[in-house]
Scaffold this motif. Structure first.
Motif, PDB file in Angstrom:
ATOM      1  N   THR A 238     -14.451  44.931 -13.446  1.00 30.59           N
ATOM      2  CA  THR A 238     -13.267  45.871 -13.787  1.00 30.59           C
ATOM      3  C   THR A 238     -13.667  47.237 -14.226  1.00 30.59           C
ATOM      4  O   THR A 238     -14.727  47.670 -14.306  1.00 30.59           O
ATOM      5  CB  THR A 238     -12.407  45.328 -14.908  1.00 30.59           C
TER       6      THR A 238
ATOM      7  N   ARG B  46      -9.572  49.213 -19.581  1.00 32.05           N
ATOM      8  CA  ARG B  46      -8.200  49.136 -19.628  1.00 32.05           C
ATOM      9  C   ARG B  46      -7.796  50.350 -20.324  1.00 32.05           C
ATOM     10  O   ARG B  46      -8.619  51.102 -20.892  1.00 32.05           O
ATOM     11  CB  ARG B  46      -7.934  47.867 -20.672  1.00 32.05           C
TER      12      ARG B  46
ATOM     13  N   MET C 122      -3.934  48.954  -7.785  1.00 32.87           N
ATOM     14  CA  MET C 122      -4.617  48.231  -8.790  1.00 32.87           C
ATOM     15  C   MET C 122      -4.126  46.619  -8.914  1.00 32.87           C
ATOM     16  O   MET C 122      -3.157  46.214  -8.557  1.00 32.87           O
ATOM     17  CB  MET C 122      -4.719  48.837 -10.168  1.00 32.87           C
TER      18      MET C 122
ATOM     19  N   GLN D 210      -4.266  43.391 -12.216  1.00 30.65           N
ATOM     20  CA  GLN D 210      -4.692  43.420 -13.536  1.00 30.65           C
ATOM     21  C   GLN D 210      -5.515  42.032 -13.643  1.00 30.65           C
ATOM     22  O   GLN D 210      -5.251  40.981 -13.216  1.00 30.65           O
ATOM     23  CB  GLN D 210      -3.575  43.116 -14.520  1.00 30.65           C
TER      24      GLN D 210
ATOM     25  N   TYR E 141      -8.477  46.118 -15.717  1.00 31.32           N
ATOM     26  CA  TYR E 141      -7.796  46.506 -14.401  1.00 31.32           C
ATOM     27  C   TYR E 141      -8.995  46.498 -13.328  1.00 31.32           C
ATOM     28  O   TYR E 141      -9.880  46.951 -13.515  1.00 31.32           O
ATOM     29  CB  TYR E 141      -6.909  47.683 -14.294  1.00 31.32           C
TER      30      TYR E 141
END
Length: 547
Positions: free
Chosen positions: A361, A364, A424, A426, A432
């Motif tokens: 990722t 966030r 994107m 999640q 993300y």
């Protein structure tokens, strides 16, 4: 409020103040406090000099007073095009002390971009080097002054020819004004402290107003998630006019903690590695292309790089293999990915996130009041786990580009969410994952190139009937710009001829196409538009056949 700046709605501004995000301080107030608290500590280092916080404060104050004496004052805009040198920091602090507003351009920008910045900002001055390699900044500024009556001063780092002002002299010459002249200036913390540049999908970049309240919060919050300790040292080699090396946490975040910042103008391993060893650098900002270059260098094993704890990567998605190789080379180091934008929102992978989350990722949001929506084609939020366009608003995300009402109507939702153009998804962890982009941009080594801007210039060539610029994969830079061209009947066009033509348009060199493909006609989508997705596939197939 400066005309052309979109303010934060009053109810949001009230909430951001109540929650302590905005402290109603001008940036100069925090700058002054840092310098007083850490006066004897080293603030800035370059290849040959080191400067204490007290010296930074004194020299920037002297420069500020001389700028006032020159006729530059509160509310004036200056287009600043400076490399990573200590003089940039003196200037940054000095402009904040007098309420002047820099527009932070980049050293590669040329007449086309600078002409736009000066005109849009109604700049009273430029601050540039004198020359770099074979390029004369002073010649360019002379032409800008002929075109823009507002541009009264050309301030130069280096040799100042007749009609220009020496930045070095303004820093060193004892001021005749009293500090009270500067202290009497009232600065509204809701006004712009500076302007950053957008990635720009249509034409040259837009101007992003960053207020004193939001930009101080930006740095304060970013430094809180990067494991910064007393005595740490940041190496800044990415262009300092970018948001990441300036304030995410960057120069501002580290100085705010009383930590030293090493500035350098080269990213070459043979220059960077000795600086890391000599100054015991703990944090470095990189883009993936730069990190790949460093870890592949045979010099990496010849210097003691063990002081580095955090390598912060942004601008592009970092491939997991690059992260693994980096951490094998530097076992005590964490490669911390982040996703950010000059428009505001910052996402960071936390240093204590599980290994799989750090690998997969981009992080966030770093503020509880960062509001994020992923919107589908119907402009409604997508289901959990589905891909959508990242839209955001919050206490440090802009509410409108500067003097761009028509563009703002498209770039923001009716309730003030900024449409980033990034696609994107999640992750189950709450972080993300980047899945691509909606905007027509080419991401070359984290420098964003507007396909439309380059297409419009190529269409001016007499041999070109139609053009589409598409990204082609690159193992080091991420993407390169390929110009796909349909020629007029009976015409020919060589790659070198196309590049020479674009160089005459005076654009930044990183925007130039690095490949030319000739087509009889372009594939079309079901809506009759050029299908760039299909063009990318065709170009890739041609490359395989040519290999």
């Amino acid at each position: 409020m400066l005309s052309g700046v979109t303010p934060f709605p009053s109810d949001f501004a009230r909430r951001y103040r109540e929650r302590g995000y905005w402290q109603d301080r001008a940036m100069r107030d925090d700058f002054r406090a840092w310098c007083a608290e850490h006066a004897e500590r080293t603030a800035l280092i370059d290849a040959t000099r080191s400067v204490s916080f007290a010296e930074l404060d004194a020299r920037s104050t002297n420069l500020a007073l001389n700028l006032l004496d020159l006729g530059i004052g509160p509310g004036d805009r200056l287009v600043v095009q400076m490399p990573n040198v200590i003089e940039f920091v003196y200037l940054h602090f000095a402009l904040q002390k007098i309420g002047a507003m820099p527009v932070l351009a980049l050293p590669p920008h040329r007449f086309r971009e600078m002409n736009h910045f000066v005109g849009l900002a109604e700049a009273v001055a430029t601050v540039t080097p004198d020359v770099a390699k074979d390029f004369s900044y002073t010649e360019m500024v002379g032409r800008l002054r002929e075109r823009h009556a507002c541009l009264r001063f050309g301030i130069v780092l280096g040799r100042a020819p007749e009609g220009f002002v020496s930045l070095t002299e303004l820093i060193d010459r004892p001021a005749t004004r009293a500090p009270s002249d500067m202290d009497a200036i009232v600065i509204d913390p809701d006004s712009p402290a500076l302007f950053l540049l957008s990635g720009g999908t249509t034409g040259v970049p837009k101007l992003i107003p960053r207020t004193h309240n939001d930009y101080l919060f930006n740095s304060r919050l970013a430094v809180s998630v990067c494991g910064v300790r007393e005595g740490d040292v940041l190496l800044d080699v990415l262009p300092i006019g970018h948001n990441l090396p300036l304030a995410c946490p960057g120069l501002q975040g580290f100085l705010g903690k009383g930590c030293a910042v090493v500035l350098h103008t080269s990213t070459a391993p043979e220059q960077v590695f000795p600086l890391v060893e000599r100054h015991r650098v703990t944090h470095i900002h990189v883009v993936p292309a730069l990190l790949i270059r460093w870890i592949e260098s045979p010099l990496a094993g010849r210097f003691d790089l063990g002081s580095v704890r955090v390598i912060q990567s942004g601008g592009q998605r970092l491939q997991p293999e690059t992260r693994r190789r980096t951490q094998a080379l530097l076992p005590g180091c964490t490669v911390q990915e982040n996703f950010g934008m000059a428009e505001g929102l910052l996402m960071f992978v936390r240093l204590d996130d599980p290994a799989d989350v750090r690998l997969e990722t981009v992080g966030r949001p770093i503020c509880p009041d960062d509001e994020v929506m992923l919107l589908g084609e119907d402009d409604r939020p997508v289901a959990p786990g589905e891909v959508g366009e990242l839209c955001c608003r919050g206490p440090y995300t802009l509410r409108g580009y500067f003097r761009a009402d028509e563009h703002n109507a498209r770039a923001f939702t009716p309730d003030g969410f900024y449409r980033s153009g990034d696609l994107m998804r999640q992750h189950p962890s709450g972080n993300y994952m980047v899945e691509g982009r909606k905007k027509d941009l080419i991401n070359r080594g984290a420098e964003k190139i507007s396909a439309e801007e380059i297409e419009n210039l190529i269409l001016m060539h007499p041999a070109v009937q139609n053009v589409a610029c598409v990204p082609v994969p690159c193992p080091t830079l991420g993407e390169r710009n390929c110009a796909c061209v349909v020629l007029r009947p009976g015409r020919q066009l060589a790659f070198a001829e196309l590049v020479a033509f674009l160089e005459q348009q005076e654009i930044a060199r990183f925007k130039l196409p690095e490949r030319l493909e000739i087509f009889d006609g372009f594939p079309l989508s079901s809506f009759g538009k050029v299908s760039k997705k299909d063009l990318v596939v065709i170009v890739a197939e041609r490359a395989l056949q040519a290999a």
